[in-house]
Design a protein around this motif. Structure first.
Motif, PDB file in Angstrom:
ATOM      1  N   ASN A  37      31.759  69.747 121.754  1.00  0.00           N
ATOM      2  CA  ASN A  37      32.051  68.556 122.219  1.00  0.00           C
ATOM      3  C   ASN A  37      31.288  67.336 121.315  1.00  0.00           C
ATOM      4  N   HIS A  38      31.551  67.600 120.154  1.00  0.00           N
ATOM      5  CA  HIS A  38      30.720  66.614 119.181  1.00  0.00           C
ATOM      6  C   HIS A  38      31.683  65.727 118.357  1.00  0.00           C
ATOM      7  N   ARG A  39      31.338  65.059 117.463  1.00  0.00           N
ATOM      8  CA  ARG A  39      31.822  63.954 116.745  1.00  0.00           C
ATOM      9  C   ARG A  39      33.107  64.912 115.706  1.00  0.00           C
ATOM     10  N   TYR A  40      32.924  65.983 115.312  1.00  0.00           N
ATOM     11  CA  TYR A  40      33.911  66.629 114.506  1.00  0.00           C
ATOM     12  C   TYR A  40      34.612  67.920 115.405  1.00  0.00           C
ATOM     13  N   ASP A  41      34.772  67.646 116.758  1.00  0.00           N
ATOM     14  CA  ASP A  41      34.944  68.853 117.314  1.00  0.00           C
ATOM     15  C   ASP A  41      36.665  69.236 116.927  1.00  0.00           C
ATOM     16  N   LYS A  42      37.492  68.153 116.980  1.00  0.00           N
ATOM     17  CA  LYS A  42      39.092  68.729 116.600  1.00  0.00           C
ATOM     18  C   LYS A  42      38.951  69.298 115.202  1.00  0.00           C
ATOM     19  N   ARG A  43      38.035  68.835 114.223  1.00  0.00           N
ATOM     20  CA  ARG A  43      38.132  69.424 112.913  1.00  0.00           C
ATOM     21  C   ARG A  43      37.629  71.000 113.120  1.00  0.00           C
ATOM     22  N   ASP A  44      36.533  71.084 113.903  1.00  0.00           N
ATOM     23  CA  ASP A  44      36.049  72.503 113.785  1.00  0.00           C
ATOM     24  C   ASP A  44      36.639  73.347 114.681  1.00  0.00           C
ATOM     25  N   ARG A  45      37.324  72.953 115.663  1.00  0.00           N
ATOM     26  CA  ARG A  45      38.234  73.780 116.507  1.00  0.00           C
ATOM     27  C   ARG A  45      39.557  74.237 115.601  1.00  0.00           C
ATOM     28  N   LEU A  50      47.046  77.447 117.902  1.00  0.00           N
ATOM     29  CA  LEU A  50      46.606  76.806 116.450  1.00  0.00           C
ATOM     30  C   LEU A  50      47.433  75.630 116.500  1.00  0.00           C
ATOM     31  N   LEU A  51      48.716  75.553 116.311  1.00  0.00           N
ATOM     32  CA  LEU A  51      49.388  74.549 116.209  1.00  0.00           C
ATOM     33  C   LEU A  51      49.432  73.094 116.982  1.00  0.00           C
ATOM     34  N   GLU A  52      49.212  73.522 118.206  1.00  0.00           N
ATOM     35  CA  GLU A  52      48.701  72.243 119.097  1.00  0.00           C
ATOM     36  C   GLU A  52      47.392  71.557 118.527  1.00  0.00           C
ATOM     37  N   ALA A  53      46.416  72.565 118.198  1.00  0.00           N
ATOM     38  CA  ALA A  53      45.126  72.008 117.640  1.00  0.00           C
ATOM     39  C   ALA A  53      45.315  71.252 116.518  1.00  0.00           C
ATOM     40  N   LEU A  54      45.902  71.824 115.634  1.00  0.00           N
ATOM     41  CA  LEU A  54      46.418  71.240 114.343  1.00  0.00           C
ATOM     42  C   LEU A  54      46.983  69.943 114.693  1.00  0.00           C
ATOM     43  N   ASP A  55      47.937  69.947 115.194  1.00  0.00           N
ATOM     44  CA  ASP A  55      48.588  68.592 115.282  1.00  0.00           C
ATOM     45  C   ASP A  55      47.605  67.373 115.755  1.00  0.00           C
ATOM     46  N   ASP A  56      46.635  67.770 116.731  1.00  0.00           N
ATOM     47  CA  ASP A  56      45.612  67.125 117.424  1.00  0.00           C
ATOM     48  C   ASP A  56      44.768  66.732 116.400  1.00  0.00           C
ATOM     49  N   PHE A  89      39.965  70.132 105.586  1.00  0.00           N
ATOM     50  CA  PHE A  89      38.692  69.792 106.178  1.00  0.00           C
ATOM     51  C   PHE A  89      37.904  69.109 105.573  1.00  0.00           C
ATOM     52  N   MET A  90      37.424  67.837 106.087  1.00  0.00           N
ATOM     53  CA  MET A  90      36.504  67.044 105.225  1.00  0.00           C
ATOM     54  C   MET A  90      35.067  67.140 105.666  1.00  0.00           C
ATOM     55  N   SER A  91      34.203  67.256 104.566  1.00  0.00           N
ATOM     56  CA  SER A  91      32.563  67.249 104.918  1.00  0.00           C
ATOM     57  C   SER A  91      32.375  65.818 105.590  1.00  0.00           C
ATOM     58  N   GLN A  92      30.945  65.864 105.939  1.00  0.00           N
ATOM     59  CA  GLN A  92      30.603  64.372 106.455  1.00  0.00           C
ATOM     60  C   GLN A  92      30.697  63.330 105.159  1.00  0.00           C
ATOM     61  N   LYS A  93      30.579  63.961 104.235  1.00  0.00           N
ATOM     62  CA  LYS A  93      30.372  63.019 102.860  1.00  0.00           C
ATOM     63  C   LYS A  93      32.024  62.668 102.545  1.00  0.00           C
ATOM     64  N   GLY A  94      32.853  63.339 102.971  1.00  0.00           N
ATOM     65  CA  GLY A  94      34.415  62.771 102.583  1.00  0.00           C
ATOM     66  C   GLY A  94      35.022  63.880 101.544  1.00  0.00           C
ATOM     67  N   GLY A  95      34.242  64.907 101.302  1.00  0.00           N
ATOM     68  CA  GLY A  95      34.885  65.692 100.299  1.00  0.00           C
ATOM     69  C   GLY A  95      35.154  67.071 100.854  1.00  0.00           C
ATOM     70  N   HIS A  96      35.361  68.168  99.830  1.00  0.00           N
ATOM     71  CA  HIS A  96      35.572  69.486 100.395  1.00  0.00           C
ATOM     72  C   HIS A  96      34.148  69.900 100.692  1.00  0.00           C
ATOM     73  N   PHE A  97      34.405  70.862 101.641  1.00  0.00           N
ATOM     74  CA  PHE A  97      33.044  71.684 102.004  1.00  0.00           C
ATOM     75  C   PHE A  97      32.947  72.745 100.801  1.00  0.00           C
ATOM     76  N   SER A  98      31.841  73.169 100.579  1.00  0.00           N
ATOM     77  CA  SER A  98      31.558  74.306  99.526  1.00  0.00           C
ATOM     78  C   SER A  98      31.587  75.286 100.544  1.00  0.00           C
TER      79      SER A  98
END
Length: 213
Positions: free
Chosen positions: A43-51, A108-114, A132-141
């Motif tokens: 239930n956080h700012r990046y929850d759609k990404r993290d899901r 998975l497809l529904e969450a990805l579309d969202d 999946f962008m990190s908070q800095k806008g680039g790739h995660f390591s």
């Protein structure tokens, strides 16, 4: 497997099933109810990404390095349509070998579309950008991706790691009767003996085998 915040309880009123003890040093696997509890905590700012990250781990068996290296163009056609399969580039895999996995699961497809709809609204939709962008806008390591898993599992009240998804993926496929050779290919293992080490046997599954006698 649900993907909303509705909650899910067992017939006895409890939420979680007790998992068997894990071998020393191995990431714990998760039951369906436990994974639902993890999703309920998003239930956080990046929850759609993290899901979607968690679903790619649990339903596709991807490593942290593979998740971190994904680009939008790996899952989307130039038209913006979601591909039927994800072709993992050699530089993102552990064995430096191209591997393909498949986007078939409805949840998975529904969450990805969202998630992608949100990305599009933000105007960050170039096919060469990280999926999946990190908070800095680039790739995660790989390391920061592993830390994300550990943090979100802890927030949900569990001990878990980025490898929990891979072990759960292999265990569930094996429990469904999928042969080890096919699981090996999907996991990207060089040897089937490695795949065998990922499969966790539960007392419930062993009971079913005894009933077959």
């Amino acid at each position: 497997m649900k993907t909303t915040h509705e909650g899910k309880r067992s017939a006895g009123g409890g939420r979680r099933q007790v998992r068997p003890a894990n071998p020393r040093g191995k990431a714990p696997t998760f039951t369906e109810l436990e994974l639902d509890d993890v999703f309920d905590s998003f239930n956080h700012r990046y929850d759609k990404r993290d899901r979607v990250i968690f679903m790619f781990s649990f339903f596709l068996g991807l490593r942290a390095k593979e998740l971190a290296g994904l680009k939008l163009g790996d899952v989307l056609h130039p038209s913006g349509q979601v591909k039927a399969g994800v072709r993992l580039r050699a530089e993102t895999t552990k064995g430096l070998k191209v591997r393909e996995t498949f986007l078939e699961k409805k949840e998975l497809l529904e969450a990805l579309d969202d998630f992608l709809a949100e990305r599009k609204k933000q105007g960050r939709f170039d096919m060469d950008q990280p999926l999946f962008m990190s908070q800095k806008g680039g790739h995660f390591s790989p390391n920061t991706m592993q830390k994300l898993f550990a943090r979100l599992f802890l927030k949900a009240g569990f001990r878990g790691s980025s490898h929990s998804g891979r072990r759960t993926f292999a265990t569930r496929l094996n429990a469904m009767g999928v042969d080890l050779r096919s699981i090996q290919v999907l996991m990207g293992h060089a040897f089937v003996s490695t795949t065998q080490g990922y499969v966790e046997t539960s007392p419930e599954r062993l009971r079913k085998f005894i009933k077959l006698l």
